[in-house]
Design a protein around this motif. Sequence first.
Motif, PDB file in Angstrom:
ATOM      1  N   CYS A 192      25.498  -5.399 -20.535  1.00  0.00           N
ATOM      2  CA  CYS A 192      24.596  -3.635 -20.442  1.00  0.00           C
ATOM      3  C   CYS A 192      25.387  -2.834 -21.185  1.00  0.00           C
ATOM      4  O   CYS A 192      24.491  -1.804 -21.615  1.00  0.00           O
ATOM      5  CB  CYS A 192      25.330  -3.007 -19.451  1.00  0.00           C
ATOM      6  N   LEU A 213      22.271  -3.419 -24.205  1.00  0.00           N
ATOM      7  CA  LEU A 213      21.021  -2.645 -23.716  1.00  0.00           C
ATOM      8  C   LEU A 213      21.726  -1.616 -23.529  1.00  0.00           C
ATOM      9  O   LEU A 213      20.351  -1.140 -24.581  1.00  0.00           O
ATOM     10  CB  LEU A 213      20.965  -2.964 -21.406  1.00  0.00           C
ATOM     11  N   ARG A 236      21.028  -0.417 -16.093  1.00  0.00           N
ATOM     12  CA  ARG A 236      21.847  -1.042 -16.784  1.00  0.00           C
ATOM     13  C   ARG A 236      23.646  -0.288 -15.813  1.00  0.00           C
ATOM     14  O   ARG A 236      23.932  -0.279 -16.844  1.00  0.00           O
ATOM     15  CB  ARG A 236      21.479  -0.435 -18.235  1.00  0.00           C
ATOM     16  N   VAL A 245      13.371  -6.828 -19.774  1.00  0.00           N
ATOM     17  CA  VAL A 245      14.187  -5.565 -20.385  1.00  0.00           C
ATOM     18  C   VAL A 245      12.730  -4.625 -20.496  1.00  0.00           C
ATOM     19  O   VAL A 245      11.478  -4.592 -21.175  1.00  0.00           O
ATOM     20  CB  VAL A 245      15.026  -5.795 -21.493  1.00  0.00           C
ATOM     21  N   GLU A 246      13.367  -3.604 -19.873  1.00  0.00           N
ATOM     22  CA  GLU A 246      12.378  -2.184 -20.243  1.00  0.00           C
ATOM     23  C   GLU A 246      13.312  -1.028 -20.895  1.00  0.00           C
ATOM     24  O   GLU A 246      14.594  -0.964 -20.651  1.00  0.00           O
ATOM     25  CB  GLU A 246      11.664  -1.751 -19.377  1.00  0.00           C
ATOM     26  N   LEU A 248      18.606 -12.171 -20.443  1.00  0.00           N
ATOM     27  CA  LEU A 248      17.907 -11.039 -19.383  1.00  0.00           C
ATOM     28  C   LEU A 248      16.221 -11.420 -20.366  1.00  0.00           C
ATOM     29  O   LEU A 248      16.302 -10.782 -21.487  1.00  0.00           O
ATOM     30  CB  LEU A 248      18.662 -10.195 -20.220  1.00  0.00           C
ATOM     31  N   GLU A 287      17.830   0.392 -23.191  1.00  0.00           N
ATOM     32  CA  GLU A 287      16.560  -0.607 -22.237  1.00  0.00           C
ATOM     33  C   GLU A 287      17.117  -0.809 -21.061  1.00  0.00           C
ATOM     34  O   GLU A 287      19.214  -0.336 -21.225  1.00  0.00           O
ATOM     35  CB  GLU A 287      16.428  -2.253 -23.480  1.00  0.00           C
ATOM     36  N   PRO A 295      14.356  -0.422 -14.102  1.00  0.00           N
ATOM     37  CA  PRO A 295      14.772  -0.513 -15.948  1.00  0.00           C
ATOM     38  C   PRO A 295      16.718   0.312 -15.530  1.00  0.00           C
ATOM     39  O   PRO A 295      17.154   0.928 -15.132  1.00  0.00           O
ATOM     40  CB  PRO A 295      15.002  -0.470 -16.470  1.00  0.00           C
ATOM     41  N   ALA A 328      17.973  -3.795 -17.385  1.00  0.00           N
ATOM     42  CA  ALA A 328      17.111  -4.981 -16.829  1.00  0.00           C
ATOM     43  C   ALA A 328      15.926  -4.833 -16.369  1.00  0.00           C
ATOM     44  O   ALA A 328      16.255  -4.008 -14.896  1.00  0.00           O
ATOM     45  CB  ALA A 328      18.503  -5.041 -17.212  1.00  0.00           C
ATOM     46  N   ARG A 329      15.308  -5.554 -15.836  1.00  0.00           N
ATOM     47  CA  ARG A 329      14.504  -5.653 -15.251  1.00  0.00           C
ATOM     48  C   ARG A 329      14.369  -7.183 -14.380  1.00  0.00           C
ATOM     49  O   ARG A 329      14.348  -7.250 -13.062  1.00  0.00           O
ATOM     50  CB  ARG A 329      12.674  -5.508 -14.958  1.00  0.00           C
TER      51      ARG A 329
END
Lengths: 465, 253
Positions: free
Chosen positions: A212, A215, A248, A280-281, A277, A220, A246, A222-223
């Motif tokens: 995280c 991220l 985090r 990610v978006e 991961l 971003e 998404p 995580a998906r």
Amino acid sequence: MPLAQAQAMVPELLTVDATPADDAAALDRLAAWCLRLSPMTAADRPDGVWIDVTGCTHLQGGETSMLEALSGHLAGSGLTARIAIADTPGAAHALARHGERSVTIVDPGAQDAALAPLPVQALRIGDGQTADLRRLGLDTIGQLAGAARGPLARRFGNALLTRLDQATGRVREPIQPVLPPEIIVVRRGFIEPLSTAEAFATVILVLVAEACTVLERRGEGARRLDLVFERVDGTTQLVQIGTSRPVRDVRHLARLLDERIETVDPGPGVEAMRLVLPLVETLAPAQRADGLMQRADGLAPGGTEAADLSVLIDRLVNRLGPDTVYRLRSVESDVPERSQRPVPVHAAPEAPSQPVSPEPPASWLHPGPRPVRLLDRPEPIEALAMMPDHPPRAFTWRRVRHRIVRADGPERITGEWWWRANELTAVRDYWAVENQDGRRFWLFRQGDGVDPGTGGLAWFLHGFF
Amino acid sequence: MPAIDLSALRAQVAALARGTRRSAAAAALPFGIPAIDRHLPGGGLALGAVHEVAGGGPEVEHGAAAALFAAGLLARRPGPVLWIHGRRDLFSAGLAGAGLDPGRLVLVRTRRGALQAMEEGLRHPDLAGVVCDCEGRLDLVASRRLQLAAEASDVLGLVLRQSRRFADPALVAPSAATSRWRITSLPSPPPLAHAADVPGLGRARWSLALLRCRGAEPATWTVEAPDAQGRLALAAVLADRSLAPAALRVLAG
């Protein structure tokens, strides 16, 4: 040709604005997709992709079968491609665009012969130079290669000869490879193998916190998360989770992973855990929750309804499967079974289902009586009713006879011929009825009772009040 | 002798009698019918608790009246509703007719994971309620888990019991739910009381039976089905009986 002139010549000409940026982005995606063939690929703007297949073709069963598979894939995704393999990028470029066949394979060292009949513009030179070369009688690459180099360099500069040498292999030409998107991988190895759920949970928290942090730096969320348990005996166990949007949030992700620990067989022990991961978006940086206001259950205080529910929805989806959690959306249709539609739970509440819909979204409420339970497929019943529009006196459903005491109807629902041509004349007459015990049913008859073209007069049970 | 605060003592005893960790001042969702609300501890259907609802007789299979009852209750609570069902037979227009906006629904379609999903939902304090169409057994352990989850979050949990069998013994097996209700349809009166032969359907009439409840005696009421705002109403039982003979005699005399 100017657009106005073209439109004057062909009045019904369909014109679409060019979007070079989108084209370039699509080409980049295609180049990234080609990474499956080789670790070195590059987009060759505006219309090509380089693939350095040196040492890779045997993995695909040789050059021929690799090209067959590649052209098959491209054709399957709607792309028409011309492909060439040669020793040098210049030769492959020239043969792919100006060769006779759509798929060309040049044997090692044979590019001079293969290039010789091609026109000079295949050498990636400007139109002006091509015209000048033509004027000198140099139409093909073979003629160009046979000409004296000194006068050519004096007249056209070094660029022309460099292109020629790149094509024939006398000058090396590196390609600038695209970089595969960086995937976040976090790994922890252990001195002693772990095998208890508590230990796994602790490590999960560490791994997720680290992921995280990355991220957050990249903006971003995580998906999808893959947690790989590397066991002492060399095998691995995999836990995969997905999120509906998404995320985090360390607690949220860690809890989703914790719930799946029970599916892991630690066997003789787990010596390392790896969190990957793969999807990610972008997630805009959010204001962090105030620690003083954190609730006992770890959820952020306040917040919107959707944001809070996403925790619950993610847990349900990961436990039960992606299609099991949904919302209903009302559809403007008089046919009862078509008037509601399941939509993914995070779909926008008012996404336009039809491209043009000037009316406000359909309301849930219907002026007529509507049952609370609607059978997926109406069940046939035998009913006794006077034609054409008297309420049924009694009906038999599943061999039980129901005497009808009160009834409300008929409510006529016509087929939606503007969607389905075969419903042009279809009619259903609905009745809400109450039997001698007070149970209420929703019945319908196919057809209006007068015109046989509207339906076969069969009775069905469709719902319960 | 020291003065004893009787009301505090009563609350303590009531909490002991309920056998829960909940405080005596736990919230309740009133029916809006004084006769029922007075009867129930807390003045209504306890929030943060699990209640069982089943249809009576053959209605137990689809539980349409039970679903309408649940929709009417949740229509009067704000927030999203988690509805777990196995048959995909909920009809949004019917729910809207009882005042529950179907846009508030989050539906979960599962059979085997229904109680698990319900427990998950009951832990979530932002929900107005969790409804579960439960076909099959609800044993003591499972219902206790649901009840504890609901107590921690103050979410209203409704288990709509369904069964393909009449008089299923699984429906009367003991459970840890706070209350158990049975809703049976009754013949409804004519839509216009003064003109009995006008065809049509009025409000449906139910026999609402409280079979079991912590802190209250079993009881039965005759009610009218939820209106567009989800409110039940006590049926005017006397309205459609014939006039009392005594009055007639007076008129004749």
